[in-house]
Design an enzyme around this catalytic site. Sequence first.
Site, PDB file in Angstrom:
ATOM      1  N   SER A  18       4.073 -20.010  -1.169  1.00  0.00           N
ATOM      2  CA  SER A  18       3.113 -19.959   0.166  1.00  0.00           C
ATOM      3  C   SER A  18       3.572 -20.271   1.255  1.00  0.00           C
ATOM      4  CB  SER A  18       1.996 -19.724   0.071  1.00  0.00           C
ATOM      5  OG  SER A  18       1.121 -20.751  -0.303  1.00  0.00           O
ATOM      6  N   GLU A  20       4.102 -21.792   5.184  1.00  0.00           N
ATOM      7  CA  GLU A  20       3.365 -22.110   6.799  1.00  0.00           C
ATOM      8  C   GLU A  20       4.638 -22.275   7.492  1.00  0.00           C
ATOM      9  OE1 GLU A  20      -0.558 -24.644   6.641  1.00  0.00           O
ATOM     10  OE2 GLU A  20       0.382 -25.528   8.376  1.00  0.00           O
ATOM     11  N   THR A  51       0.031 -21.212  12.064  1.00  0.00           N
ATOM     12  CA  THR A  51      -0.570 -22.107  12.338  1.00  0.00           C
ATOM     13  C   THR A  51      -1.634 -21.711  14.011  1.00  0.00           C
ATOM     14  OG1 THR A  51       0.453 -24.151  13.816  1.00  0.00           O
ATOM     15  CG2 THR A  51       0.081 -24.622  11.190  1.00  0.00           C
ATOM     16  N   TYR A  52      -2.260 -22.138  14.312  1.00  0.00           N
ATOM     17  CA  TYR A  52      -3.509 -21.984  15.395  1.00  0.00           C
ATOM     18  C   TYR A  52      -3.660 -23.486  16.003  1.00  0.00           C
ATOM     19  CZ  TYR A  52      -7.411 -19.760  18.077  1.00  0.00           C
ATOM     20  OH  TYR A  52      -8.062 -19.029  18.683  1.00  0.00           O
ATOM     21  N   ALA A  54      -3.391 -27.031  18.876  1.00  0.00           N
ATOM     22  CA  ALA A  54      -4.920 -27.966  18.885  1.00  0.00           C
ATOM     23  C   ALA A  54      -5.225 -26.539  19.712  1.00  0.00           C
ATOM     24  CB  ALA A  54      -4.725 -28.728  19.322  1.00  0.00           C
ATOM     25  N   HIS A  80      -3.940 -18.799  10.832  1.00  0.00           N
ATOM     26  CA  HIS A  80      -5.366 -19.617  11.378  1.00  0.00           C
ATOM     27  C   HIS A  80      -6.284 -20.061  12.389  1.00  0.00           C
ATOM     28  CE1 HIS A  80      -2.863 -22.937   8.135  1.00  0.00           C
ATOM     29  NE2 HIS A  80      -2.280 -21.995   8.579  1.00  0.00           N
ATOM     30  N   GLY A 111     -10.540 -27.651  12.710  1.00  0.00           N
ATOM     31  CA  GLY A 111      -9.591 -28.953  14.530  1.00  0.00           C
ATOM     32  C   GLY A 111      -9.585 -30.080  14.898  1.00  0.00           C
ATOM     33  N   ASP A 112      -8.952 -30.600  15.234  1.00  0.00           N
ATOM     34  CA  ASP A 112      -9.243 -31.644  16.601  1.00  0.00           C
ATOM     35  C   ASP A 112      -9.614 -31.762  17.857  1.00  0.00           C
ATOM     36  OD1 ASP A 112      -8.089 -32.933  14.033  1.00  0.00           O
ATOM     37  OD2 ASP A 112      -6.042 -32.503  14.024  1.00  0.00           O
ATOM     38  N   TYR A 156      -8.018 -32.861   1.720  1.00  0.00           N
ATOM     39  CA  TYR A 156      -7.310 -33.983   1.798  1.00  0.00           C
ATOM     40  C   TYR A 156      -7.313 -35.287   0.629  1.00  0.00           C
ATOM     41  CZ  TYR A 156      -7.765 -31.755   6.201  1.00  0.00           C
ATOM     42  OH  TYR A 156      -8.050 -31.097   7.321  1.00  0.00           O
ATOM     43  N   ASP A 169     -16.820 -36.431   0.998  1.00  0.00           N
ATOM     44  CA  ASP A 169     -15.664 -35.626   1.460  1.00  0.00           C
ATOM     45  C   ASP A 169     -15.801 -34.631  -0.287  1.00  0.00           C
ATOM     46  OD1 ASP A 169     -14.859 -37.191   2.691  1.00  0.00           O
ATOM     47  OD2 ASP A 169     -13.146 -37.330   1.999  1.00  0.00           O
ATOM     48  N   GLN A 187      -3.483 -31.563   2.216  1.00  0.00           N
ATOM     49  CA  GLN A 187      -2.922 -31.687   3.407  1.00  0.00           C
ATOM     50  C   GLN A 187      -1.666 -32.675   2.262  1.00  0.00           C
ATOM     51  OE1 GLN A 187      -1.491 -32.502   6.402  1.00  0.00           O
ATOM     52  NE2 GLN A 187      -3.381 -33.559   7.224  1.00  0.00           N
ATOM     53  N   PHE A 227       3.785 -38.477  12.245  1.00  0.00           N
ATOM     54  CA  PHE A 227       2.836 -37.500  11.962  1.00  0.00           C
ATOM     55  C   PHE A 227       1.538 -38.030  10.288  1.00  0.00           C
ATOM     56  CE2 PHE A 227       1.401 -33.668  10.132  1.00  0.00           C
ATOM     57  CZ  PHE A 227       0.392 -32.853  10.992  1.00  0.00           C
ATOM     58  N   HIS A 277       2.333 -24.905  -1.826  1.00  0.00           N
ATOM     59  CA  HIS A 277       2.152 -23.845  -0.562  1.00  0.00           C
ATOM     60  C   HIS A 277       3.039 -25.089   0.562  1.00  0.00           C
ATOM     61  CE1 HIS A 277       0.639 -22.369   2.904  1.00  0.00           C
ATOM     62  NE2 HIS A 277       0.468 -23.663   3.670  1.00  0.00           N
TER      63      HIS A 277
END
Length: 304
Positions: A18, A20, A51-52, A54, A80, A111-112, A156, A169, A187, A227, A277
């Site tokens: 897949s 992204e 993606t969406y 921030a 997303h 999200g952040d 994660y 977690d 991640q 990053f 992915h």
Amino acid sequence: MSTLPIAAHQNADAPNVSFEFFPPKNAKMAGKLWQSIVRLEPMAPNFVSVTYGAGGTTHDRTHDTVRRMAQETSLTPAGHLTCVSASKQDVLKVAENYWQAGVKHIVALRGDSPAGMGAKFQQHHGGFRDSVDLIEGIRNWRPDLGRVFEISVACYPEQHPDSQGWDKDIAFLKAKQDAGADRAITQFFFEADTYLRFLERARTGGITMPIIPGIMLQPNFTGLKNFARTVGASLPDWLHTLYEGTEDDPETRDLITANVAAELCHKLADEGVKDFHFYTLNKAGLALSTCHLLGLKPKPAEAA
Ligand code: FAD
């Protein structure tokens, strides 16, 4: 290199993939993204996701991109969606718009903080608390739509910066599954053992949904270092050594990036992993090279 011969990945043994993408910022970037989508379409990915940004800043661009994918390609797009800076009603309205555009797969995320990664996440007044709340919100929303969306979530293998420890977690990821998540996407990471250890923890913790490794295709090593630092992913010493001296040599960096990704996938395939992915960064070339190194061939146009 992996002990698994490349030939073993051809045909029936080739992996499922897949891809992204991120929404383009302007018309020029949109043109490039669309070229990438057209080049990657023949690889017949399981799904492609967008993606969406921030704080929901890319709301319209994300929506336009997934809608166009649904309407103009043979691809199965996923949009997303985050909980950031929006009421529950506004978030569910985005989900409804996805549905109306023919998009039936959501990657549901907390999200952040709009203040940036590292700042404490603040629940919006009237908004969803976290990803579990968002998944429950989608599933319980409308009897005709809520149950039928496919929902993916994030996880994660090296822990999220907000982690309160492995037990919490894994319990939290299990709560995502119990709320209705269908699969988790990791991640990025660079050591196969990192994923395999995480998978074992997750399975021991009762998580049965597929956990798809997220494979990074970032050839800009300086950007990758920055990053990785913010998201808490580690870059092994051997990776630093590989990219050393390539600062002014983008072609070599591309070759290294595709080979590192393919070797990681081969090691995971040796352990039975069949789905990958790819974080494409909107560039088809590296994703295509990596797929070819894994023995995945494009489907003829009429079968794609
Ligand atoms: P959550 O899983 O809700 O929480 C993050 C972590 O915090 C958990 O893993 C856990 O360690 C801890 N935590 C939170 N709540 C609890 C609790 N109640 N109890 C115990 N622990 C808790 N960001 C975007 O803005 N747009 C995107 O499109 C986007 N796509 C992504 C796709 C993938 C595959 C991944 C891996 C990340 C993506 N992100 C995206 C980044 C993501 O939004 C950030 O990592 C964010 O900080 C956490 O979102 P989440 O859904 O993983 O959060």
